[in-house]
Design an enzyme around this catalytic site. Structure first.
Site, PDB file in Angstrom:
ATOM      1  N   GLN A 265       1.124 -11.079  -2.754  1.00 21.41           N
ATOM      2  CA  GLN A 265      -0.296 -10.728  -2.676  1.00 21.41           C
ATOM      3  C   GLN A 265      -0.817 -10.370  -4.064  1.00 21.41           C
ATOM      4  O   GLN A 265      -0.105  -9.737  -4.834  1.00 21.41           O
ATOM      5  CB  GLN A 265      -0.476  -9.511  -1.771  1.00 21.41           C
ATOM      6  CG  GLN A 265      -0.147  -9.764  -0.321  1.00 21.41           C
ATOM      7  CD  GLN A 265      -0.325  -8.512   0.512  1.00 21.41           C
ATOM      8  OE1 GLN A 265       0.165  -7.451   0.141  1.00 21.41           O
ATOM      9  NE2 GLN A 265      -1.025  -8.623   1.615  1.00 21.41           N
TER      10      GLN A 265
ATOM     11  N   HIS B  58      -8.404  -1.302  -0.224  1.00 21.47           N
ATOM     12  CA  HIS B  58      -7.422  -2.379  -0.413  1.00 21.47           C
ATOM     13  C   HIS B  58      -8.227  -3.626  -0.767  1.00 21.47           C
ATOM     14  O   HIS B  58      -9.236  -3.883  -0.122  1.00 21.47           O
ATOM     15  CB  HIS B  58      -6.670  -2.730   0.859  1.00 21.47           C
ATOM     16  CG  HIS B  58      -6.067  -1.588   1.600  1.00 21.47           C
ATOM     17  ND1 HIS B  58      -4.726  -1.413   1.705  1.00 21.47           N
ATOM     18  CD2 HIS B  58      -6.628  -0.575   2.304  1.00 21.47           C
ATOM     19  CE1 HIS B  58      -4.471  -0.349   2.445  1.00 21.47           C
ATOM     20  NE2 HIS B  58      -5.610   0.177   2.824  1.00 21.47           N
TER      21      HIS B  58
ATOM     22  N   HIS C  99      -5.056  -1.382  -5.080  1.00 24.46           N
ATOM     23  CA  HIS C  99      -5.578  -0.267  -4.305  1.00 24.46           C
ATOM     24  C   HIS C  99      -6.380   0.629  -5.221  1.00 24.46           C
ATOM     25  O   HIS C  99      -5.910   0.995  -6.290  1.00 24.46           O
ATOM     26  CB  HIS C  99      -4.435   0.489  -3.623  1.00 24.46           C
ATOM     27  CG  HIS C  99      -3.731  -0.376  -2.634  1.00 24.46           C
ATOM     28  ND1 HIS C  99      -2.580  -1.056  -2.937  1.00 24.46           N
ATOM     29  CD2 HIS C  99      -4.059  -0.724  -1.362  1.00 24.46           C
ATOM     30  CE1 HIS C  99      -2.225  -1.778  -1.886  1.00 24.46           C
ATOM     31  NE2 HIS C  99      -3.105  -1.599  -0.922  1.00 24.46           N
TER      32      HIS C  99
ATOM     33  N   CYS D 291       0.802  -1.240   0.000  1.00 28.00           N
ATOM     34  CA  CYS D 291       0.000   0.000   0.000  1.00 28.00           C
ATOM     35  C   CYS D 291       0.834   1.288   0.000  1.00 28.00           C
ATOM     36  O   CYS D 291       0.519   2.196  -0.771  1.00 28.00           O
ATOM     37  CB  CYS D 291      -0.996   0.022   1.149  1.00 28.00           C
ATOM     38  SG  CYS D 291      -1.194  -1.492   2.043  1.00 28.00           S
TER      39      CYS D 291
ATOM     40  N   ARG E 212       7.230 -10.713   5.812  1.00 32.37           N
ATOM     41  CA  ARG E 212       6.846 -10.450   7.193  1.00 32.37           C
ATOM     42  C   ARG E 212       7.468 -11.510   8.077  1.00 32.37           C
ATOM     43  O   ARG E 212       7.445 -12.690   7.748  1.00 32.37           O
ATOM     44  CB  ARG E 212       5.326 -10.470   7.350  1.00 32.37           C
ATOM     45  CG  ARG E 212       4.681  -9.317   6.598  1.00 32.37           C
ATOM     46  CD  ARG E 212       3.184  -9.322   6.756  1.00 32.37           C
ATOM     47  NE  ARG E 212       2.573  -8.487   5.731  1.00 32.37           N
ATOM     48  CZ  ARG E 212       1.287  -8.482   5.451  1.00 32.37           C
ATOM     49  NH1 ARG E 212       0.469  -9.281   6.113  1.00 32.37           N
ATOM     50  NH2 ARG E 212       0.815  -7.696   4.512  1.00 32.37           N
TER      51      ARG E 212
ATOM     52  N   ASP F 116      -2.524  -7.979  -4.989  1.00 34.33           N
ATOM     53  CA  ASP F 116      -2.930  -6.749  -4.332  1.00 34.33           C
ATOM     54  C   ASP F 116      -3.464  -5.718  -5.330  1.00 34.33           C
ATOM     55  O   ASP F 116      -3.074  -5.721  -6.499  1.00 34.33           O
ATOM     56  CB  ASP F 116      -1.700  -6.162  -3.627  1.00 34.33           C
ATOM     57  CG  ASP F 116      -2.077  -5.463  -2.337  1.00 34.33           C
ATOM     58  OD1 ASP F 116      -3.282  -5.340  -2.068  1.00 34.33           O
ATOM     59  OD2 ASP F 116      -1.158  -5.044  -1.611  1.00 34.33           O
TER      60      ASP F 116
ATOM     61  N   LYS G 137     -14.438  -3.310   6.793  1.00 32.72           N
ATOM     62  CA  LYS G 137     -13.989  -4.263   5.774  1.00 32.72           C
ATOM     63  C   LYS G 137     -14.979  -5.394   5.557  1.00 32.72           C
ATOM     64  O   LYS G 137     -15.905  -5.593   6.346  1.00 32.72           O
ATOM     65  CB  LYS G 137     -12.625  -4.820   6.143  1.00 32.72           C
ATOM     66  CG  LYS G 137     -12.627  -5.599   7.444  1.00 32.72           C
ATOM     67  CD  LYS G 137     -11.289  -6.258   7.690  1.00 32.72           C
ATOM     68  CE  LYS G 137     -11.331  -7.015   9.000  1.00 32.72           C
ATOM     69  NZ  LYS G 137     -10.256  -7.943   9.187  1.00 32.72           N
TER      70      LYS G 137
HETATM   71 ZN   LIG Z   1      -3.126  -2.402   0.957  1.00 29.94          ZN
END
Ligand SMILES: [Zn+2]
Ligand SMILES: [Zn+2]
Length: 645
Positions: free
Chosen positions: A382, A516, A386, A335, A364, A384, A470
């Protein structure tokens, strides 16, 4: 008299010192039979605890998680008693209920417990349970508690850390344990036990301490339920993605590379690529733009995003450059990078929404003991994206993301799912970032979207992140286990922290809202769940090899290669097994490798220019032309893999 409020809101008056079990009896005999645990004013109590003040009472049965917890907690006491009787001189430490069952950490001294002893322990537990012993709590002074455990340094350590006056013991049968409470009424309810495994565990989880033996067990109120559970475990073992990943040559781990860092083998990499291409294609149609960002970033980026403050100390430590002494961190999230991409040029309301997508690999730190196959790793990718949009666009953007997630699930055969909408704790608005109006709008947008899409959902108050509400998707797999997959989150925090703006129709600068989203979650976790869900029999469009050509003997090698060519021309992924082995053996191996179609070629097939087709699992489809077979494959793929929108 005291006033007891029940979960349905009704208030009843009772004599002081009434017990939860008495209350259950006053409601119905059936309820009293099934009640195994209770909570009063949000604290767990015994069903025999006298109630002395007004308050809210909840009664639990085996069907509630709280009931199961009391059931398994009580079972741990019975396990401890059985171990003490069977292995004199053992030192008990702690033994909690867990998600599925319970364990007890025990110092067995010189004695060893292994699988061959399990039956013996189970028999002892059953013998104890049949005594229908009541669980009884009592208060003990610190001095008495220490004197009872004078030969047990573990319990002594636990008691030393407790305050005098707060120490309680639980007695049942001839057994006593240090315990905070939360039991079922008596041992007679425990009808079926299974000792599942033993493992090493350090006292208090610290490897500097002595290693104890952790004995895992599970128990049920009916033998039938235990049998069903054990069948499920067997099935789950067969479907374990770590086992399947090895058998199907998808991924591996190397100690030299590092724990929790998966290495994708050619077949696994090809599988991932197909999944990525599939999502990229749908995302393109949905108006996403792909971006690419580096695997590291300066500390300052994460200070701005807040990730440094939150995870800095507990994560991978920083990387320094030799000359300039710059400080970098491995990327834990994509992000912040995407926020900087948004900032690379000014946008007006006409440009929004902007949707940046990336298959971004993040790192992580997880403790080595927490790592598990592909589901708990230290580096993962991910899917991912945005979305930066105006508040007015939130509603439609949310619906679009849901469409995409449903498309992904449908194309992969996940049919059985539920959703959870996580919203604020309405009593504590100060816990959250962003203005109240924005939150109201966002929560409404999510609830509208799930209602509009006809999704099965629950609303959980106080489950939202501090930065926004979320929506999570939970999938039930083929054997009934629940997994959390995709997630969609609204974020008011990062646009603020990164000072993101757009020019509105009023010519003023406004803050965009950020969404997200990751339909797969991560490629690693998703593939793990997909493997366990399908037992390795992946959807035909995704499987590494869709067909294998098995020649009856070397004489038909050339024809086998010709068939391979024809299949490849029809975009079917196939390979040839020309080894000098019997067809029976080749079929068995292809079955093991979970290849959906086996094509046998010999003299007849060559003469007639046909193939003999067999489905994985044994179904014989008979003789057909390559074209007809290609048609069958395409039809099967199109049944599940549709075009997006
Ligand atoms: Zn994010
Ligand atoms: Zn207890």
């Amino acid at each position: 008299m005291i006033k007891i409020t029940l979960p349905d809101g009704s208030v009843k008056s009772f004599k002081k010192d009434i017990t939860p079990m008495d209350v259950a009896e006053s409601i119905s005999e059936g309820l009293a039979r099934n009640v195994i645990s209770a909570s009063f004013n949000d604290s767990t109590i015994e069903t025999s605890t006298p109630l002395t003040i007004d308050g809210s009472l909840i009664l639990y049965t085996w069907k509630n998680d709280e009931g199961k917890k009391a059931f398994w907690h009580s079972s741990a006491h019975v396990l401890a008693q059985a171990l003490e009787e069977l292995y004199p001189g053992v030192k008990l430490t702690i033994g909690p209920a867990i998600e599925n069952g319970f364990y007890y950490d025990v110092d067995f001294g010189e004695q060893v417990v292994s699988e061959k002893d399990f039956k013996n322990i189970e028999d002892k537990m059953i013998e104890i349970a049949r005594g229908k012993h009541e669980f009884k709590m009592r208060s003990v002074s610190k001095r008495d508690a220490l004197s009872l455990y004078k030969d047990n340094e573990y319990k002594t350590e636990l008691i030393e850390n407790l305050e005098d006056g707060t120490i309680t013991f639980c007695d049942h049968s001839t057994f006593t344990d240090l315990c905070l409470g939360g039991h079922i009424p008596n041992t007679g309810i425990l009808k079926a036990f299974k000792v599942l495994s033993v493992a090493g565990a350090y006292w208090r989880g610290d490897e500097k301490n002595k290693q104890l033996t952790r004995v895992y067990g599970i128990s049920f109120p009916k033998q039938k339920e235990l049998t069903e559970y054990l069948q499920l475990l067997e099935e789950a073992k067969k479907r374990d993605h770590r086992k399947l990943g090895k058998e199907l040559e998808l991924f591996t781990f190397s100690h030299k590379v590092g724990q929790g860092l998966p290495l994708w083998l050619p077949k696994g990499a090809a599988l991932r690529e197909r999944l990525e291409d599939f999502l990229k294609k749908a995302q393109k149609k949905a108006g996403y733009e792909m971006v690419i960002t580096p695997h590291i970033a300066q500390k300052e980026l994460y200070v701005t995003s807040g990730h440094y403050e939150k995870y800095g100390k507990d994560s991978f430590q920083s990387i320094h450059t030799p000359k300039e002494d710059e400080e970098f961190f491995l990327k834990p999230m994509n992000c912040p990078h995407h926020c900087e991409i948004y900032k690379s040029k000014p946008f007006s309301y006409r440009d929004l929404p902007k949707r940046f997508a990336e298959f971004g690999t993040v790192y992580r730190y997880e403790q080595s003991g927490e790592l598990h196959g592909l589901t708990r790793v230290r580096g993962f990718t991910q899917d991912d994206a945005h979305i930066f949009c105006t508040e007015d666009q939130l509603d439609s953007e949310f619906k679009n993301v849901i469409d995409l997630v449903l498309y992904v699930f449908g194309s992969l055969g996940f049919e059985n799912f539920t959703t959870q909408v996580s919203i604020r704790d309405s009593k504590n608005p100060e816990k959250y970032m962003g203005d109240v109006k924005g939150w109201e709008k966002a929560e409404k947008a999510i609830i509208n979207a799930v209602t509009d899409k006809g999704l099965n959902f629950v609303i959980e108050e106080d489950e939202a992140a501090f930065y926004g509400p979320k929506l999570d998707f939970m999938v039930k797999d083929a054997i009934g286990r629940q997994w959390q997959l995709g997630t969609i989150q609204v974020d008011y925090n990062l646009p603020e922290r990164f000072d993101l703006t757009y020019k509105g129709s009023d010519n003023e600068l406004h803050r965009p809202v950020m969404i997200h989203r990751a339909p797969f979650g991560s490629m690693e976790r998703f593939i793990a769940i997909l493997l366990e869900h399908t037992g390795g029999n992946l959807p035909l469009w995704l499987v590494p090899e869709q067909a294998i050509i098995l020649s009856i003997s070397e004489k038909f090698e050339i024809y086998a290669e010709k068939v391979l060519n024809l299949l490849e021309n029809n975009e079917i992924r196939a390979l040839v097994d020309n080894r000098n082995e019997t067809v029976g053996k080749k079929i068995r191996e292809a079955e093991m490798n979970k290849i959906p179609y086996m094509i046998v070629v010999g003299e007849n097939e060559e003469k007639e220019s046909v193939i003999n087709v067999r489905r994985h699992g044994g179904e014989d489809l008979g003789i057909m032309s390559v074209d007809k077979f290609s048609g069958i494959v395409k039809t099967e793929i199109n049944k599940i893999l549709k075009q997006f929108k």
